[in-house]
Write an enzyme that holds these catalytic residues in place. Structure first.
Site, PDB file in Angstrom:
ATOM      1  N   LYS A 248     -20.278  69.162  56.569  1.00  0.00           N
ATOM      2  CA  LYS A 248     -21.752  69.012  56.184  1.00  0.00           C
ATOM      3  C   LYS A 248     -21.652  68.274  54.619  1.00  0.00           C
ATOM      4  CE  LYS A 248     -24.155  72.360  58.924  1.00  0.00           C
ATOM      5  NZ  LYS A 248     -24.922  71.338  59.685  1.00  0.00           N
TER       6      LYS A 248
ATOM      7  N   ARG B 198     -23.530  75.471  70.148  1.00  0.00           N
ATOM      8  CA  ARG B 198     -23.419  75.515  71.473  1.00  0.00           C
ATOM      9  C   ARG B 198     -22.004  75.786  72.043  1.00  0.00           C
ATOM     10  NH1 ARG B 198     -24.856  69.098  71.075  1.00  0.00           N
ATOM     11  NH2 ARG B 198     -25.797  70.031  69.166  1.00  0.00           N
TER      12      ARG B 198
HETATM   13  N1  BES Z   1     -26.792  74.834  62.325  1.00  0.00           N
HETATM   14  C1  BES Z   1     -26.872  73.479  62.516  1.00  0.00           C
HETATM   15  C2  BES Z   1     -28.336  73.080  62.782  1.00  0.00           C
HETATM   16  C3  BES Z   1     -29.240  73.278  61.638  1.00  0.00           C
HETATM   17  C4  BES Z   1     -29.320  72.110  60.744  1.00  0.00           C
HETATM   18  C5  BES Z   1     -29.779  74.691  61.441  1.00  0.00           C
HETATM   19  C6  BES Z   1     -30.226  72.475  59.777  1.00  0.00           C
HETATM   20  C7  BES Z   1     -30.823  74.533  60.430  1.00  0.00           C
HETATM   21  C8  BES Z   1     -31.031  73.552  59.535  1.00  0.00           C
HETATM   22  C9  BES Z   1     -26.092  73.134  63.745  1.00  0.00           C
HETATM   23  O1  BES Z   1     -24.668  73.932  63.929  1.00  0.00           O
HETATM   24  C10 BES Z   1     -25.583  71.639  63.482  1.00  0.00           C
HETATM   25  O2  BES Z   1     -24.868  71.419  62.618  1.00  0.00           O
HETATM   26  N2  BES Z   1     -26.104  70.876  64.491  1.00  0.00           N
HETATM   27  C11 BES Z   1     -25.968  69.261  64.076  1.00  0.00           C
HETATM   28  C12 BES Z   1     -25.555  68.795  65.351  1.00  0.00           C
HETATM   29  C13 BES Z   1     -24.834  67.373  65.579  1.00  0.00           C
HETATM   30  C14 BES Z   1     -23.636  67.361  64.858  1.00  0.00           C
HETATM   31  C15 BES Z   1     -24.679  66.851  67.142  1.00  0.00           C
HETATM   32  C16 BES Z   1     -27.130  68.784  63.626  1.00  0.00           C
HETATM   33  O3  BES Z   1     -28.252  69.156  63.851  1.00  0.00           O
HETATM   34  O4  BES Z   1     -26.986  67.981  62.895  1.00  0.00           O
HETATM   35 MN    MN Z   2     -23.268  72.945  62.682  1.00  0.00          MN
END
Ligand code: BES
Ligand code: MN
Ligand code: ZN
Length: 498
Positions: free
Chosen positions: A276, A350
């Site tokens: 990230k 997931r």
């Molecule tokens: N934990 C994150 C989602 C999230 C983002 C929760 C911001 C709270 C605040 C999740 O694991 C994630 O990283 N999701 C990605 C999915 C993508 C890679 C398909 C996302 O939402 O960007």
């Molecule tokens: Mn994630």
């Protein structure tokens, strides 16, 4: 953690000292019980001079007028008493608590002009007070040095005067159990990831044994035996081993099938190799908000001895990036036997839930499963931060959840599922991939989960926008809201007890 006020109930009586808290309805209307504190003439003068209109959860604190032994007088607005919902009583309670300041003793006259205040209303008011009092300040070593952040030396004693104190006290016993559950969920989410990893989280879950919750903790070895390759793939890049926690509360009839709640417990989500961006990554300490809500819910249900059989299962992992970390392109085999091509290691929630949901369904054959997860940023794009996404394969369950949301104020909004979306996670290399295209990210994530629940009635709540980074409200000043505990307690109470 917080300086939790101690709350008791009493009959209407003269208020001789301390802080008096009075309700004022829309257009400045007051009840006779409130007027008797300083006399109707003086009270109406205070309301007029301060132009206090009695708007819902508006509040005003003044020095008590001369001639009384009182210290302060606090006015809290109720708006139109005919329109008050449970959530509004929480707001009124929260607003009242915010005006208590450093007072040691406060008395609330919980009476409204032209409307009855039920025991349930009084309990919700008190719950609002408890939730407002919550702060996460255990790491602040210099508390209350500043003039504007005076610390309560001791917890305030709050007496709430109502028509039927006995009934209010009884209703409050349940509300207090819920408050404890919300506080537990908030504490878990607020805790930084260096302190709360998977092992430490599991230890916190074990404390529920004190409430007669049956707790089992699976280690990586156990999970390997079960074939949970999807969950373990996420954990493999962390020095800290994964856990699966299973909580059971048997409050219903012996042979009744349980209802089940499943949570995503990523104690820190760095994104893994698909790392990230730096900005805001600290917030990913809260990526276990779903698991925290399930834990808080089990705490609440057990402490109020809910008449229902419930299973809570949480998959707890840390998504990190050491030399053993999972790579984009890796293919893992889930406990269900289905294979998954991991095209983005940041779509890890997931992967954790796939095995947790399958295990839950396979072992417990529950009446239904509801999972909670801070699953996608996309749900915030769709709904903002005031409603969580609701996805379900069952209209009855979806309806019950939606109603519990409106009733509790922890609101949901139903999102679609469908074959068109499901196709987006097909891949030529395996049974599915863990990401889809650019659009509809929250739906794609839900489709992925659906592949692991069979025909069991199921709902997925995407709480990424509501569990953490929460806007301050009258009854939550905390970064972690504890979202889901009150909602699901309500779902259980309204539909599945007795
Ligand atoms: N934990 C994150 C989602 C999230 C983002 C929760 C911001 C709270 C605040 C999740 O694991 C994630 O990283 N999701 C990605 C999915 C993508 C890679 C398909 C996302 O939402 O960007
Ligand atoms: Mn994630
Ligand atoms: Zn995540």
């Amino acid at each position: 953690m917080s300086k939790r006020p101690s709350i008791s109930f009493a009959k209407f009586a003269a208020v001789e000292s301390g802080t008096a808290i009075l309700l004022v309805a829309a257009e400045g209307k007051t009840a006779a019980e409130a007027e008797s504190v300083v006399g109707p003439a003086l009270l109406s003068r205070i309301i007029d001079v301060s132009e206090f209109k009695g708007k819902l959860a508006a509040s005003l604190s003044t020095i008590a007028p001369a001639g009384t032994e009182l210290e302060r007088l606090v006015l809290v607005g109720s708006g139109d008493p005919a329109k008050l919902k449970a959530d509004d009583w929480l707001k009124i309670g929260g607003a009242a608590l915010s005006k208590i300041g450093t007072a040691k003793n406060a008395t609330v006259i919980l009476a409204l002009s032209g409307a009855e205040v039920s025991a349930e209303n009084a309990a919700d008011f008190a719950l609002g007070m408890l939730l407002r009092a919550y702060t996460f300040d255990k790491y602040k070593t210099k508390k209350g040095k500043d003039e504007d952040e005076k610390e309560q030396k001791t917890a305030a004693n709050i007496t709430i005067q109502v028509a039927d104190p006995h009934a209010a006290k009884k209703a409050f016993t349940n509300a207090e159990a819920v408050a404890d559950g919300v506080v537990l969920a908030r504490d878990l989410v607020n805790e930084p990831a260096n302190i709360l990893g998977p092992v430490e989280f599991a230890e916190r879950v074990e404390e529920l044994k004190k409430l007669d919750v049956k707790v089992e903790i699976l280690t990586e070895k156990d999970m390997k035996k079960l074939g949970m390759g999807s969950l373990l793939g996420v954990a493999q890049g962390s020095a800290r081993p994964a856990r699966l926690a299973i909580m059971e509360w048997h409050g219903g009839k012996g042979k009744d099938k349980p209802i089940a709640f499943v949570g995503k417990g990523v104690t820190f989500d760095s994104g893994g190799v698909s790392i990230k961006p730096a900005a805001g990554m600290d917030e990913m300490k809260g990526d276990m908000g779903g698991a925290a809500a399930v834990t808080g819910l089990m705490h609440a249900l057990a402490s109020r001895k809910a008449k229902v059989n419930v299973v809570g299962i949480i998959g707890i992992v840390e998504n990190m990036i050491n030399g053993e970390a999972q790579r984009p392109g890796d293919i893992v085999t889930s406990m269900s036997g289905q294979t998954i091509e991991v095209l983005n290691t940041d779509a890890e929630g997931r992967l954790v839930l796939a095995d947790a949901l399958y295990y839950c369904n396979d072992r417990f054959k529950p009446k239904f499963m509801v999972n909670l997860a801070t699953l996608t940023g996309a749900i915030m794009v769709a709904l903002g931060v005031y409603r969580a996404g609701l996805f379900s394969n069952d209209d009855t369950l979806a309806g019950q959840l939606f109603d519990a949301g409106e009733g509790s104020g922890e609101k949901l909004w139903r999102m679609p599922l469908g074959d068109e979306y499901d196709k987006l996670i097909d891949t030529k290399n395996a049974d599915m991939k863990n990401i889809g295209g650019r659009h509809g990210g929250a739906i794609i994530a839900a489709q992925f989960l659906q592949r692991f629940v069979g025909d069991t009635p199921w709902a997925h709540l995407d709480v990424a926008g509501t569990a953490m980074g929460s806007p301050a409200t009258e009854y939550s000043q905390s970064w972690a809201s504890g979202f889901g505990v009150r909602l699901l307690d309500r779902l259980v109470r309204d539909n599945f007890e007795g």
